[in-house]
Design a protein around this motif. Structure first.
Motif, PDB file in Angstrom:
ATOM      1  N   ASN A  28     -10.377   1.185  -2.813  1.00 34.53           N
ATOM      2  CA  ASN A  28     -10.471   2.595  -2.441  1.00 34.53           C
ATOM      3  C   ASN A  28     -11.789   3.199  -2.906  1.00 34.53           C
ATOM      4  OD1 ASN A  28      -7.840   2.722  -1.279  1.00 34.53           O
ATOM      5  ND2 ASN A  28      -7.073   2.497  -3.356  1.00 34.53           N
ATOM      6  N   SER A 113      -1.131  13.248  -1.973  1.00 35.69           N
ATOM      7  CA  SER A 113      -1.055  12.017  -2.758  1.00 35.69           C
ATOM      8  C   SER A 113      -1.846  10.889  -2.108  1.00 35.69           C
ATOM      9  CB  SER A 113       0.402  11.598  -2.956  1.00 35.69           C
ATOM     10  OG  SER A 113       1.002  11.390  -1.702  1.00 35.69           O
ATOM     11  N   VAL A 114      -1.967  10.908  -0.787  1.00 38.70           N
ATOM     12  CA  VAL A 114      -2.719   9.828  -0.132  1.00 38.70           C
ATOM     13  C   VAL A 114      -4.201   9.901  -0.448  1.00 38.70           C
ATOM     14  CG1 VAL A 114      -1.135   9.544   1.790  1.00 38.70           C
ATOM     15  CG2 VAL A 114      -2.997  11.149   1.984  1.00 38.70           C
ATOM     16  N   LEU A 116      -5.359  10.271  -3.484  1.00 40.14           N
ATOM     17  CA  LEU A 116      -5.573   9.934  -4.890  1.00 40.14           C
ATOM     18  C   LEU A 116      -6.327  11.079  -5.568  1.00 40.14           C
ATOM     19  CD1 LEU A 116      -6.554   6.174  -4.916  1.00 40.14           C
ATOM     20  CD2 LEU A 116      -4.428   7.208  -5.646  1.00 40.14           C
ATOM     21  N   ALA A 424      13.789   3.934   6.246  1.00 41.02           N
ATOM     22  CA  ALA A 424      12.955   2.744   6.103  1.00 41.02           C
ATOM     23  C   ALA A 424      11.511   3.141   5.831  1.00 41.02           C
ATOM     24  CB  ALA A 424      13.053   1.888   7.367  1.00 41.02           C
ATOM     25  N   ASP A 427      11.121   4.740   2.384  1.00 38.99           N
ATOM     26  CA  ASP A 427      11.127   3.718   1.334  1.00 38.99           C
ATOM     27  C   ASP A 427       9.775   3.028   1.226  1.00 38.99           C
ATOM     28  OD1 ASP A 427      14.575   2.622   1.857  1.00 38.99           O
ATOM     29  OD2 ASP A 427      13.707   4.362   0.876  1.00 38.99           O
ATOM     30  N   ASP A 428       9.196   2.670   2.389  1.00 35.34           N
ATOM     31  CA  ASP A 428       7.885   2.019   2.388  1.00 35.34           C
ATOM     32  C   ASP A 428       6.847   2.868   1.676  1.00 35.34           C
ATOM     33  OD1 ASP A 428       7.914   0.465   5.688  1.00 35.34           O
ATOM     34  OD2 ASP A 428       8.756  -0.130   3.756  1.00 35.34           O
ATOM     35  N   LEU A 429       6.798   4.147   2.062  1.00 39.65           N
ATOM     36  CA  LEU A 429       5.776   5.030   1.498  1.00 39.65           C
ATOM     37  C   LEU A 429       6.029   5.256   0.014  1.00 39.65           C
ATOM     38  CD1 LEU A 429       5.615   7.613   4.408  1.00 39.65           C
ATOM     39  CD2 LEU A 429       3.784   6.081   3.729  1.00 39.65           C
ATOM     40  N   LYS A 431       7.586   3.275  -2.061  1.00 41.74           N
ATOM     41  CA  LYS A 431       7.270   2.041  -2.772  1.00 41.74           C
ATOM     42  C   LYS A 431       5.772   1.923  -2.957  1.00 41.74           C
ATOM     43  CE  LYS A 431       8.355  -2.385  -1.783  1.00 41.74           C
ATOM     44  NZ  LYS A 431       9.041  -3.463  -1.047  1.00 41.74           N
ATOM     45  N   ALA A 432       5.036   2.224  -1.882  1.00 41.78           N
ATOM     46  CA  ALA A 432       3.582   2.103  -1.959  1.00 41.78           C
ATOM     47  C   ALA A 432       3.034   3.043  -3.025  1.00 41.78           C
ATOM     48  CB  ALA A 432       2.952   2.411  -0.606  1.00 41.78           C
ATOM     49  N   GLN A 433       3.707   4.193  -3.185  1.00 44.46           N
ATOM     50  CA  GLN A 433       3.230   5.148  -4.171  1.00 44.46           C
ATOM     51  C   GLN A 433       3.710   4.795  -5.570  1.00 44.46           C
ATOM     52  OE1 GLN A 433       4.412   9.163  -3.552  1.00 44.46           O
ATOM     53  NE2 GLN A 433       2.436   9.965  -4.146  1.00 44.46           N
TER      54      GLN A 433
END
Lengths: 438, 313, 278
Positions: A28, A113-114, A116, A424, A427-429, A431-433
């Motif tokens: 990043n 949040s995306v 950072l 779904a 959860d993905d997002l 988890k990624a966070q």
């Protein structure tokens, strides 16, 4: 045989070396190691030769025009507007390492949040405009207790715009007080031959407002906090109930017949000409659209507004990318200071002119609303005192609920499946966070 | 390896470059490796390496939400499979590609046959049919968005011709819009396949065709038994590029439907674009890896079959 | 010689051709032309009627400035010309080598080289790599990407073509003591003209109209290409249903290639047909 082996070995070594080198560095983009207490320049200090980049979306591309030209005149700086076609393009650009100096951005936790924020955004904690801000908005745009977003207008509110003439025609004299009375109102309109609700199912994104406004009471009781901890989800009863009710209303024929292809633009057109009586929309965006179509006429002549929720009139707030800006840490301290100055100018000496140009309510108690501000703006602002945040405001991450709802409209998903698909993605997002519990 | 090489049309060469005695030394002097280095350097940096990196990052948790990147094994793939979205998007992509391949070849061959003779009208028509090839896919998408609106030109024309009010949402049907978009894609590229077929038709040995005609074969029969088989290389090229090119489609679909309505035209590249744009970078790379596998799995057999057919015929 | 009875057919064929062309090609293009000449209000719901008031030049002028067409045009040229030149030079050299060399390794290399035709570049990691190399958002980066993408096509065409050149020509030159480079430049390259024409046209076409890769690679940089500009402003115009502007951009974007095509029509068509089917 040997030559092949040697060749492959050589390639493999080269590849591993390259991968190691590339993979070791952070993926990043880096920000500057800015000091804690940034200096806040005088808003009209000279900035000759400085060019700032401002990112906007198509919807907000003209909003800052007045500020930009005043700022350029006052300081000699230049502000370059870059219009990005859609949301996906913004993150992609950032991933390629291109950061703007300042950008319109949704000031919710999930949207910021995306970016950072601790790494890429300037802290606005000691900004000169913060003390002047309406106390109700003190905590908007805050992530991990640090201010990152500068609010410039009242957060958008989800509510029902209605055509006054249609209501009069159907003999409706007072606006609905809860969902049941809303349905009664809709039936009266239908009996009078008017389409009760107009939905932009073609564009799709307006569909998400319907479950959200109905959830206002649950949200006040902490629904989204539970969702963030994976204790409730989009397949839980509160969410399923409201999605099913929305679907039921469509099946009962309370919506426009071209719902599957109608656009946001159509919503404005049809509400203004009276062919439909009500539109549930995000106030900033819809007022922008409608004012553009009215060409000088006051919106009060044609439209009224009321908030609505399951058991009452709780408004659902959704600060959007039309309400706030963020300042980036680009590594160039001169430009970073210039950006802070730009925002100070905007929310300082220029603020009265800004709200006058945009015809929007003031968020600084010391600055009065612009003259001739339509009553509808005042009503929307007042609803903030009895409001709760939307999914975008309160959920930790932002799944594409609307896409799944649009599927449902097209017969591709049941409410249960809408919930599952949204879960779904959530959860993905999450988890990624790295959220606990996912 | 040999199977792959063969399926791409590489046959062991006759040793035409050798002379008697001392020939073994010759190859590196005749065709030195510096001929190949520049190309392979470019390919390595801008093609092989990114694909290899893709392979690697698909097994990590790279995203916009985190600064660090950690390996996570097959997590990304199991997420994708669980979501059902990947599977349905692959299906959509393959169906789209198949439709495009069929349309482009049928229309391309048809046009080539129709415009075979070198008359003035034919030559002008050929040029006109090539114009869409020159336009950007994006421009074509916008054009058809306007044409196919419920209140657009196509429906106006149909209303006028049929007398009934037509307001079909050509781009709003979850079952058939994929066919419409494939037709739009074909509209753009058929001019090219038409030219390739024309080339094939014109480079056919005249004597075989004359012989068939003298034997009394009708135009249709000549076409199927004599000319079509001779068109095999053109068919290979057109089907391969049509099928495989559209497996990687993005422009036309994005410009007409953006993957809608309700994801019914969401080809993989559009899904990747949205996923990347929502910050889930590693998931997006996992998807492009899947796309790569899908294309490879389809490419080799298809090209193999077509090449073999070429050799036989 | 065709017999007389076919004379009715001789009338039918041209009629069918004209009708087909007008309907399939003419109508959409007419829509573009007519809508780009209308005012914004009239163009809101695009149809085939003539505009009630002509705004063609006005719209084109707006599109020209808003879409920063000169910059976009320059940017497109800036990336296209070096990329095409590069891919032809590098590709023809490699193709010659690959066509003539023998052995397993060579077959593998050939397969790898043309895999670019069927395997898409991995956009995400490609951009990431460009950033690591510091060329993301720059012209060299974009040029490299296009070269990597289209080398496969070029090598595919040229290799096929080289295999039809009689090896005796090269051998004769070799006997006379010519070195490989000389053989390539003096004998092979001139004979490759048809296929180089084909490859040039195709690669130019792909690059000039590419928006997806330009968006990711150049998306953050100082340079922009025509299709990228079109994408950016059309998204905004689409938001407001400004079809008159959208189609003005379409007209401007398509014009350069269409003009080139009209001028060099025969060359282009014969270039493609002669080089493709070998």
């Amino acid at each position: 045989m040997n030559s092949i082996k040697r060749f492959l070995a050589g390639t493999a070594v080269a590849a591993v070396v390259a991968l190691a080198a590339a993979g070791c560095t952070a993926a990043n983009p880096g920000g500057s190691t800015g000091g804690g207490d940034a200096a806040w320049p005088s808003p009209t200090a000279k900035l000759k030769g400085v060019t700032l980049t401002l990112w906007t979306q198509p919807a907000t591309s003209t909003y800052a025009d007045q500020v930009i030209s005043s700022f350029e005149k006052a300081t000699g700086a230049k502000v370059e507007k870059v219009v990005l076609p859609d949301d996906a393009s913004q993150l992609t650009k950032i991933a390629t390492g291109d950061l703007p100096d300042v950008a319109w951005w949704q000031p919710t936790g999930s949207a910021m949040s995306v970016l950072l924020p601790s790494k890429n955004l300037q802290s606005l904690d000691n900004a000169p405009w913060l003390p002047k801000l309406d106390p109700a908005l003190k905590d908007v745009g805050v992530v991990d207790k640090v201010h990152y977003a500068a609010m410039v207008s009242t957060p958008s509110v989800l509510g029902m715009f209605y055509n006054k003439a249609d209501f009069a025609k159907a003999g409706i004299s007072s606006t609905p007080t809860d969902w049941n009375s809303l349905l009664d109102t809709a039936k009266k309109l239908k009996a009078a031959g008017i389409t009760p609700f107009y939905e932009g199912g073609g564009d799709g994104w307006p569909t998400q407002w319907w479950p959200q406004v109905q959830l206002a009471e649950s949200a006040k009781a902490g629904f989204w906090t539970q969702v963030n901890q994976n204790k409730e989800s989009f397949t839980s009863k509160p969410m399923q109930d409201v999605i099913t009710r929305y679907q039921g209303m469509i099946k009962d024929g309370l919506f426009n017949s071209d719902i599957l292809t109608a656009t946001f633009d159509d919503q404005g057109t049809h509400l203004l000409d009276g062919s439909a009586a009500m539109v549930l929309q995000d106030s900033s965006a819809f007022l922008g659209l409608v004012n553009g179509k009215l060409n000088g006429q006051s919106v009060d002549d044609k439209l009224g507004w009321f908030p609505i929720s399951t058991d009452g009139n709780i408004a659902t707030t959704i600060p959007t990318g039309a309400n706030a800006l963020v300042a980036f840490k680009t590594g160039d301290s001169k430009k970073e200071a210039a950006t802070r100055q730009f925002l100070t100018f905007w929310l300082g000496p220029d603020y009265p002119k800004y709200i006058a140009a945009l015809k929007t309510a003031s968020i600084q108690p010391a600055v009065p609303n612009p003259e001739g501000l339509p009553a509808i703006n005042g009503k929307i602002k007042k609803s903030l005192s009895n409001s709760i945040g939307s999914m975008q405001s309160l959920a930790a991450v932002n799944p594409d609920l609307w896409r799944n709802l649009q599927d449902m409209l097209n017969g591709g998903k049941t409410p249960e499946q809408v919930g599952e698909a949204t879960n779904a993605q959530f959860d993905d997002l999450a988890k990624a966070q790295g959220l606990p519990g996912f | 390896m040999t199977a792959i090489a063969e399926s791409l049309g590489i046959r062991p060469q006759p040793h035409s470059g050798r002379r008697r005695g001392g020939a073994r030394l010759r190859q590196s002097q005749l065709y030195p490796s510096w001929l190949l280095w520049p190309a392979f350097l470019v390919l390595f940096i801008f093609f092989f390496l990114p694909n290899a990196l893709n392979f690697v990052y698909a097994f990590t948790d790279w995203s916009a939400f985190k600064d660090a990147i950690n390996p996570v094994g097959f997590d990304q793939f199991s997420t994708l499979l669980r979501d059902n979205l990947l599977v349905s998007d692959i299906r959509t992509t393959v169906i789209f590609a198949a439709l495009v391949a069929v349309f482009q070849n049928v229309f391309g061959l048809g046009l080539a046959l129709l415009l075979e003779k070198d008359t003035r009208i034919n030559r002008t028509a050929r040029a006109f049919f090539f114009l869409p090839v020159l336009m950007s896919a994006l421009a074509v998408g916008y054009m058809f968005q306007a044409l196919l609106r419920p209140d657009g030109a196509l429906n106006q024309a149909l209303t006028f011709l049929s007398g009934i009010h037509v307001d079909t949402a050509w781009l709003g049907n979850t079952t058939w819009t994929i066919v419409v978009v494939a037709l739009v894609n074909a509209w753009k590229w058929t001019g090219l396949s038409m030219l390739i077929y024309l080339a094939g038709l014109k480079t056919m040995p005249e004597d075989i065709i004359e012989a068939a005609r003298i034997d009394g074969a009708s135009w249709w029969k000549t076409l199927w038994t004599v000319r079509f088989p001779l068109l095999a290389p053109a068919v290979t090229f057109n089907v391969a590029t049509g099928l495989l090119g559209s497996l990687n489609s993005f422009d036309v679909v994005q410009a007409t439907t953006q993957g809608g309505p309700a994801r019914s035209t969401e080809v993989l590249n559009i899904f990747i674009y949205h996923t990347f744009g929502s910050g889930l970078f590693a998931q997006a790379t996992a998807m492009s890896l899947v796309l790569l596998v899908v294309v490879a799995v389809l490419a080799f057999p298809v090209i193999g079959i077509l090449r073999r057919r070429e050799n036989v015929l | 010689m065709r017999a007389r009875p076919f004379s009715l057919l001789r009338l039918v064929q041209p009629t069918v051709v004209v009708l087909l062309t007008v309907l399939v090609i003419g109508v959409p293009l007419w829509l573009v032309f007519v809508t780009s000449s209308k005012s914004q209000a009239e163009a809101n719901s695009p149809n085939l009627k003539l505009p009630t008031s002509w705004h063609l030049f006005e719209n084109l002028a707006t599109a020209f400035t808003d879409g920063r067409i000169p910059l976009g045009f320059f940017g497109s040229l800036l990336v296209m010309v070096p990329a095409v030149a590069g891919v032809l030079v590098v590709g023809s050299l490699a193709a010659w080598g690959l066509a003539r060399r023998v052995g397993r390794l060579n077959s593998v290399l050939y397969g790898a080289a043309i895999s670019g035709i069927v395997l898409p570049p991995a956009v995400v990691t490609l951009v990431f790599l460009l950033r690591q190399l510091g060329i993301a958002g720059t012209a060299p980066g974009m040029i490299g990407v296009y070269m990597g993408m289209y080398l496969g096509v070029v090598i595919f065409f040229i290799t096929g073509f080289v295999r039809t050149i009689p090896i005796e020509l090269e051998e004769a030159a070799r006997i006379d003591g010519a070195r490989p480079l000389t053989i390539f430049l003096r004998i092979i390259l001139p004979l490759l003209r048809p296929v180089i024409a084909t490859a040039t046209i195709l690669v130019c076409l792909y690059i000039w109209n590419d928006v997806f890769y330009a968006f990711f690679v150049l998306g953050g940089g100082q340079i922009s290409t025509l299709p990228l500009n079109l994408f950016r402003v059309a998204s905004g115009a689409l938001y407001q249903n400004n079809w008159n502007l959208i189609f003005s951009y379409v007209v401007i974007m398509s014009l350069p290639l269409v003009i080139v095509f009209i001028v060099a029509q025969r060359r282009i068509v014969s270039g493609i047909t002669s080089g493709a089917v070998k």
